[in-house]
Each structure stands twice: as C-alpha cells, then as structure tokens.
Design an enzyme around this catalytic site. Structure first.
Site, PDB file in Angstrom:
ATOM      1  CD  GLN A  57     -55.317 -54.543 -54.894  1.00  8.52           C
ATOM      2  OE1 GLN A  57     -54.715 -53.643 -54.299  1.00  8.52           O
ATOM      3  NE2 GLN A  57     -56.061 -54.289 -55.962  1.00  8.52           N
ATOM      4  CB  SER A  58     -47.976 -56.682 -55.680  1.00  8.11           C
ATOM      5  OG  SER A  58     -46.654 -56.350 -55.321  1.00  8.11           O
TER       6      SER A  58
END
Ligand SMILES: *Cc1c(COP(=O)(O)O)cnc(C)c1O
Length: 336
Positions: A80-81
C-alpha cells in the site's frame, strides 16, 4: 546565507499547497482542556494522483531522471505504498515506464494504492519479505539487459535529491507566512518514515528562516539502510545539507524524533489511528490515512491532551497525504 543549488526539476504538482487553520478542531480540543493554535499544511492536495508528500520529492527525482536521459523509473515499497502510487503517476505524466518492487505477494484483489498503481500502468514485481527495495539492483540490471535506460528512485524517494523537495517546501511555507496565510508556527508535526521529508524540512528550515521545532513522529521501528532510523536520518540530512551548500553538520541528537506512537508497528491500525481518522473527518471534513497521517494526527491530539503545548503555541500539522490507503483498510476502520 548560501543559496540552494539549482537542481533539475519536473513540474508535476500544484504548489503552494493550501495552509489553513483548524478552527473547529481547536475549539473542540480547547473545550476538553487547552489547545494551541492549530494550522494544517495540505500536501494531501499536492495535485498528482490524489496527492501526498512524495510529489515534492518526485519533482526533483524525475527532473534528475529526465536530465540523465532515463526512459524507465524503478522504485520499491510496501503493497500500500503511497510513494509507489505517486511515482507510477509521475512516470505516466513524464512518458516513462514504471516498475514497482512491492513487498509481499500479489493479493486476490488489488485495492487502494495497488489498484491505482495498476491504473497508472506500472509493472509490478512482488518481492516477498523484501519491502524496502532489496531487490532493486537486480531488476535494474535486468531492464538494462533489455535495452531500457532505467533510473532508480530510492525507497520512499529519500535521497538528498528527493529531500530537496522539502527544502523547497520550507521556502514555500516561509513565503506563505510572509504573505499572511498564517503565523510562523512554533512546532511542525509530521510523519517521519524513510527520512526525506524530515531531512528536507530540517535543511530547508535553516535555509529559509523557519524557526519552528521540527517534530517528526516515527512510523516504522525497523532499521533503514542497515542503520537505526535516527542514524540514517542524520546521514541523509548531512547529504542534503551538503547538496544545498549548507556547511552545518548535524548530529543524531539534533533531531526531534518521537517514537512513542509506533503502536503495533508499521501499518498496524490501532485505536489511536481509528479515533484520529474519525475525529478529523467529523470535525473538519479532512481525511487522514491509517498508516502515516492518521497515526501522526492521533499523536498530535494525544500531545495536546497531555498539555505538551501551551495555548500560545502555533502547531502546524503537515498533512503528508495517504488517503487512498483508506480503501484498503475497510475492515480495520469498520464500526467507528
Ligand atoms: C511516505 C509518507 C510519509 C513519510 O515520509 P518520509 O519522507 O518517507 O519520511 C508520510 N506520510 C505519507 C502519507 C507517506 O506516504
């Protein structure tokens, strides 16, 4: 005072980002005790792909990649960068191919930032336990063999070149203060994780006369680049200072790095984050994310409630973005 060096810069975002008071929140917190004056810097509105702090770094990182004649951007992060999502969009805007090296394995369904990475056309390489870009050199070599000209953007965009985005951001804040958009803050509170934001702020404050205490809330207790985070941050700040012609050298003890709010670790959502996300949403209509800005906003509220600021202080909450991750944390945020 020495002038920042001119670095190649791609125009990607919308700057200056808004600076405004959090009046209703202050009234609410003052009702329960006392509250400093509260302002927010809206890097969640920085313009690229739903915004965030990485756009500032990417203006310099993509600028450098273009100057070097690269046609492909390679970077790494967690599934989920936010950094990877903004990099994928910045590469699309610049006509470059984007390869992302993400920790973990492909999930059944792409959500939140990962869904957006795919929409921006990035190629995803799953790296298992290697969430911090350990596999980057191999992928770069492979791309070179295939005739591409890859440019490596470091984990979190946190090199001296990337941190230059936050050196410039301090100049932007100084201009806004000068033009009356808000007072000079006595404290700036923000998320400190791969270090580029923190390093750039510290160097930029020195160069642009920002006198606030730069108060980084630590997000990730793991080592960074094989070093304890504070040592990594010190090195990065010194590199950034040198790049901008600042002679001052920093020591690990020069940084305010608050490690009281690490909770269950990186990306683990607890009551602090849940309450903070609901409070800011309901009081001001502003979204913070479960990993970074929500944790920091929760920390800020806890510090205000504990009387760590005086009513005469002006605290600037630097919103670093991250809202797309909300859509990947629906379970953790349910029932608020
Ligand atoms: C990356 C990120 C941060 C941390 O910034 P660093 O420069 O990596 O320390 C904070 N907030 C959000 C939303 C981020 O995506």
């Amino acid at each position: 005072m020495p002038q920042p060096l001119p670095l190649p810069r791609a125009e990607l975002g919308f700057f200056p980002t808004p600076l405004h008071p959090l009046t209703r929140l202050r009234e609410k917190l003052a009702h329960d005790g006392s509250s400093p004056s509260l302002f927010i810097k809206r890097d969640d509105q920085s313009g690229v792909a739903m915004g965030g702090n990485k756009v500032r770094k990417l203006e310099f990182l993509i600028g450098q990649a273009e100057a070097e004649g690269c046609d492909t951007i390679v970077t790494a992060g967690a599934q989920q960068s936010n950094h990877c999502r903004q990099t994928a969009a910045a590469a699309a805007m610049s006509g470059m191919e984007c390869h992302l090296v993400l920790g973990g394995a492909a999930p059944d369904e792409a959500r939140g930032n990962l869904l957006l990475d795919e929409l921006f056309g990035a190629t995803i390489h799953w790296a298992g336990a290697h969430r911090k870009g350990e596999d980057l050199p191999n992928i770069v070599e492979d791309l070179k063999r295939r005739g591409r000209k890859p440019c490596l953007v470091p984990y979190g965009g946190s090199s001296a070149v990337g941190a230059s985005g936050f050196v410039a951001a301090m100049g932007e804040l100084a201009d806004q203060v000068r033009m009356g958009a808000g007072p000079m803050p006595s404290h700036i509170v923000f998320a400190s994780s791969s270090g580029g934001t923190h390093a750039g702020m510290v160097v930029g404050a020195e160069l642009h006369g920002i006198t606030a205490r730069i108060h980084g809330i630590s997000i990730d207790k793991e080592e960074h680049g094989g070093l304890p985070y504070r040592d990594w941050l010190t090195g990065l700040t010194n590199e950034t200072a040198a790049l901008h012609g600042l002679e001052r050298r920093y020591m690990p003890t020069d940084f305010i790095l608050d490690e009281r709010f690490l909770g269950g670790g990186y990306g683990v959502v607890g009551e602090l984050e849940r309450e903070a996300i609901a409070l800011l949403a309901r009081c001001e209509g502003i979204l913070v994310d479960p990993v970074y800005s929500g944790r920091v906003f929760g920390a800020l509220v806890a510090m205000i409630r504990a009387g760590e600021f005086s009513p005469e202080d002006t605290v600037l909450f630097w919103h670093t973005g991250g809202a797309p991750a909300i859509f990947a944390y629906a379970q953790e945020l349910a029932g608020l």
